[in-house]
Design a protein around this motif. Structure first.
Motif, mmCIF file in Angstrom:
data_model
loop_
_atom_site.group_PDB
_atom_site.id
_atom_site.type_symbol
_atom_site.label_atom_id
_atom_site.label_comp_id
_atom_site.label_asym_id
_atom_site.label_seq_id
_atom_site.Cartn_x
_atom_site.Cartn_y
_atom_site.Cartn_z
ATOM 1 N N GLY A 191 -27.990 -38.360 68.559
ATOM 2 C CA GLY A 191 -28.780 -38.468 69.928
ATOM 3 C C GLY A 191 -30.172 -38.751 69.726
ATOM 4 N N GLY A 192 -30.887 -39.304 68.674
ATOM 5 C CA GLY A 192 -32.015 -39.622 68.559
ATOM 6 C C GLY A 192 -32.220 -41.183 69.022
ATOM 7 N N THR A 193 -33.550 -41.432 68.861
ATOM 8 C CA THR A 193 -33.843 -43.070 69.274
ATOM 9 C C THR A 193 -33.975 -43.521 67.938
ATOM 10 N N VAL A 194 -32.976 -44.391 67.561
ATOM 11 C CA VAL A 194 -32.894 -45.076 66.347
ATOM 12 C C VAL A 194 -33.723 -46.515 66.180
ATOM 13 N N VAL A 195 -34.853 -46.248 65.471
ATOM 14 C CA VAL A 195 -35.856 -47.705 65.422
ATOM 15 C C VAL A 195 -35.634 -48.379 64.329
ATOM 16 N N THR A 196 -35.219 -49.683 63.941
ATOM 17 C CA THR A 196 -35.170 -50.332 62.971
ATOM 18 C C THR A 196 -36.499 -51.640 63.313
ATOM 19 N N ALA A 197 -36.425 -52.330 62.307
ATOM 20 C CA ALA A 197 -37.400 -53.665 62.722
ATOM 21 C C ALA A 197 -37.183 -54.344 63.801
ATOM 22 N N THR A 198 -36.019 -54.369 64.223
ATOM 23 C CA THR A 198 -35.466 -55.443 65.197
ATOM 24 C C THR A 198 -34.931 -54.619 66.564
ATOM 25 N N ASP A 199 -34.573 -53.275 66.504
ATOM 26 C CA ASP A 199 -33.766 -52.524 67.397
ATOM 27 C C ASP A 199 -34.374 -51.403 67.816
ATOM 28 N N SER A 254 -16.741 -29.676 57.891
ATOM 29 C CA SER A 254 -17.839 -29.575 57.050
ATOM 30 C C SER A 254 -19.228 -30.421 57.242
ATOM 31 N N THR A 255 -18.861 -31.169 58.430
ATOM 32 C CA THR A 255 -20.091 -32.338 58.608
ATOM 33 C C THR A 255 -21.236 -31.455 59.129
ATOM 34 N N ARG A 256 -22.432 -32.033 58.553
ATOM 35 C CA ARG A 256 -23.627 -31.373 59.060
ATOM 36 C C ARG A 256 -23.989 -32.039 60.076
ATOM 37 N N VAL A 257 -24.337 -31.578 61.109
ATOM 38 C CA VAL A 257 -24.891 -32.181 62.387
ATOM 39 C C VAL A 257 -26.612 -31.943 62.653
ATOM 40 N N ILE A 258 -27.025 -32.758 62.891
ATOM 41 C CA ILE A 258 -28.471 -32.691 63.050
ATOM 42 C C ILE A 258 -28.921 -33.263 64.468
ATOM 43 N N ASP A 259 -29.396 -32.556 65.143
ATOM 44 C CA ASP A 259 -29.651 -32.790 66.596
ATOM 45 C C ASP A 259 -30.982 -33.730 66.710
ATOM 46 N N ALA A 260 -30.980 -34.979 67.011
ATOM 47 C CA ALA A 260 -32.322 -35.446 66.948
ATOM 48 C C ALA A 260 -32.814 -36.013 68.391
ATOM 49 N N SER A 261 -32.325 -35.442 69.117
ATOM 50 C CA SER A 261 -32.703 -35.841 70.576
ATOM 51 C C SER A 261 -34.273 -35.678 70.990
ATOM 52 N N GLY A 262 -34.769 -36.667 71.404
ATOM 53 C CA GLY A 262 -36.134 -36.571 71.575
ATOM 54 C C GLY A 262 -37.054 -37.058 70.474
ATOM 55 N N LYS A 263 -36.384 -37.261 69.446
ATOM 56 C CA LYS A 263 -36.901 -37.707 68.042
ATOM 57 C C LYS A 263 -36.823 -39.185 67.906
ATOM 58 N N LEU A 264 -37.323 -39.694 67.176
ATOM 59 C CA LEU A 264 -37.273 -41.220 66.295
ATOM 60 C C LEU A 264 -36.663 -41.088 64.927
#
Ligand code: URP
Ligand code: ZN
Ligand code: ZN
Length: 464
Positions: free
Chosen positions: A7-15, A41-51
């Motif tokens: 749920g994070g805002t994924v930022v790359t050089a293009t998107d 066993s998957t680790r889940v990191i909540d990235a909402s509101g984050k880049l």
């Protein structure tokens, strides 16, 4: 071990998009929306509101570097941990050839300094102090080791300085073997004359460091470096560009279609000549080469970054303590003896976020491009590093764009007794860092291991 960053805002050089990133082992496996945890066993990191951004890449650091009779005070352990805190997951440091020594010795010495100590991945450029046919042959051997760039100096006569003939011959070899030349572009012979004259007049304070290294000395050397590189048919990358006058030379060369690249550093964007006027020898904290310039010209560097006349922001991290007889105090009576360099490996991402996208000067994508993607491309690390894409190393930073905080010595991890940005309030802070899939910074704490960082064999231009 899998990790799902949700749920994070994924930022790359293009998107830029809200999405989930699935990491499997050391690599990014998938990017999508509403990805499910594949295993319990998957680790889940909540990235909402984050880049969610590719880890920062700093292609100009000096860890454990001998300079001016002393050593930079961060080694590969403290320096890479500080880098990780600041959101940098990969660096390219400089291995230095001894006078009369071989390039192989430089490479081996720096591997010895870094291997088993670094907390993030690293590569090397090699600083050449002289040219001979034997050293020219060794340049090819270094490229085979993944050291695909060489730094040459037009400054520091008697220390690092090479004359134009030696530079040209090194450049010709670099062009033939697909390597890149990094150039310290300042006219060292003119600077030495100005330094001698200043000292003869009794001008010994730190500000004379800047006054004896005028912008013209940087612009002239930049112009010459570009001409030599054009004749030698090699790409040239101007390191730590500080003067708008030098930038104009790079802009003109790129306009002519030359493979000319340049980086600037946060200190040239946020600090200025005025810092040299700080009382009680305070100006020594900012003694670096090239020096800090006039504040009124900083906007030109920002527009160079925006227009792609500058392609990278690195740090030139080279820390010496202020209250230390082996550090800046070496020059208490004579500015020319102050060791050159300042800390910055930890503050690059936050400063450039605050002054860049948060201030509306560049886009989020351009920020990522300048601090990660473009240096990875120029120095043969892309797409292993420098982006978030399936198959790339999972070097990922979760960055909180909303937090506002104050840069202070007491919250820094760099092993130096001052921070050049002391008291500066900034927006944006690194929260969580993955290096090849492993969480190494968690909510601001280092939870990785020293020695886990790997040496990176970088590609030459012939392999691209
Ligand atoms: O003052 C600086 N830049 N110190 C580090 C050495 C160099 O020239 O990059
Ligand atoms: Zn330099
Ligand atoms: Zn440097």
């Amino acid at each position: 071990m899998k990790t799902l960053i949700k749920g994070g805002t994924v930022v790359t050089a293009t998107d830029t998009y809200v999405g989930d990133v699935l990491v499997d082992g050391e690599l990014v496996q998938a990017i999508g929306t509403s990805l499910e945890s594949p295993e319990e066993s998957t680790r889940v990191i909540d990235a909402s509101g984050k880049l969610v951004i590719p880890g920062g890449i700093d292609v100009h650091t000096h860890l454990d570097m001998p300079f001016g009779g002393t050593y930079s005070v961060d080694d590969f352990e403290t320096g890479t941990i500080a880098a990780a805190h600041g959101g940098t997951t990969c660096l390219v440091d400089f291995a230095i050839q001894e006078q009369g020594g071989t390039l192989r010795e430089a490479y081996d010495t720096w591997r010895g300094k870094a291997d088993g100590k670094a907390a993030v991945d690293y590569g090397f450029h090699i600083i050449m102090r002289e040219y001979s046919d034997a050293l020219g042959r060794e340049m090819g051997a270094m490229v085979d080791e993944g050291v695909t760039s060489f730094k040459l100096f037009m400054a520091y006569p008697g220390v690092f300085y090479m004359d134009d003939g030696q530079i040209f011959r090194s450049m010709q070899i670099a062009g033939d073997i697909g390597a890149t030349i990094c150039m310290h572009a300042e006219n060292g012979l003119v600077i030495d004359a100005l330094v001698e004259q200043a000292l003869a007049r009794g001008n010994t304070e730190p500000r004379y460091h800047a006054l004896t290294r005028p912008p013209e000395a940087e612009a002239e050397a930049t112009h010459r470096a570009i001409c030599l590189a054009e004749m030698a048919k090699v790409p040239v990358y101007i390191v730590h560009l500080s003067a708008a006058e030098a930038l104009a030379e790079v802009t003109a060369a790129r306009g002519r279609g030359l493979e000319t690249f340049a980086e600037t550093c946060p200190q040239y964007l946020f600090l200025s000549y005025d810092n040299y006027e700080e009382p009680d020898f305070g100006g020594a904290k900012y003694v670096m080469s090239p020096p800090l310039r006039d504040k009124s010209k900083q906007h030109l560097l920002w527009s160079g970054l925006k227009r792609n006349d500058l392609q990278a922001i690195s740090t030139d991290h080279c820390p010496f303590c202020f209250n230390d007889p082996e550090g800046k105090l070496l020059g208490a009576q004579d500015f020319s003896k102050i060791p050159n360099g300042a800390p910055g490996i930890e503050t690059r991402m936050t400063l450039t976020f605050d002054g860049g996208p948060a201030a509306g000067r560049i886009s989020l994508n351009r920020w990522v491009e300048l601090t990660s993607t473009s240096p990875a491309k120029i120095f043969g690390l892309f797409p292993q590093k420098g982006t978030i894409a399936p198959g790339s190393d999972a070097d990922i930073v979760i960055f909180d764009p909303n937090v506002e905080w104050e840069i202070r010595l007491d919250n820094q991890h760099m092993r130096v007794d001052y921070n050049p940005y002391e008291g500066r309030r900034v927006r944006g802070r690194t929260e969580t860092v993955l290096s090849r899939g492993e969480v190494i910074i968690e909510n601001g704490d280092f939870v990785g291991q020293t020695g886990r960082g790997r040496f990176l064999k970088r590609k030459s231009r012939h392999e691209d």
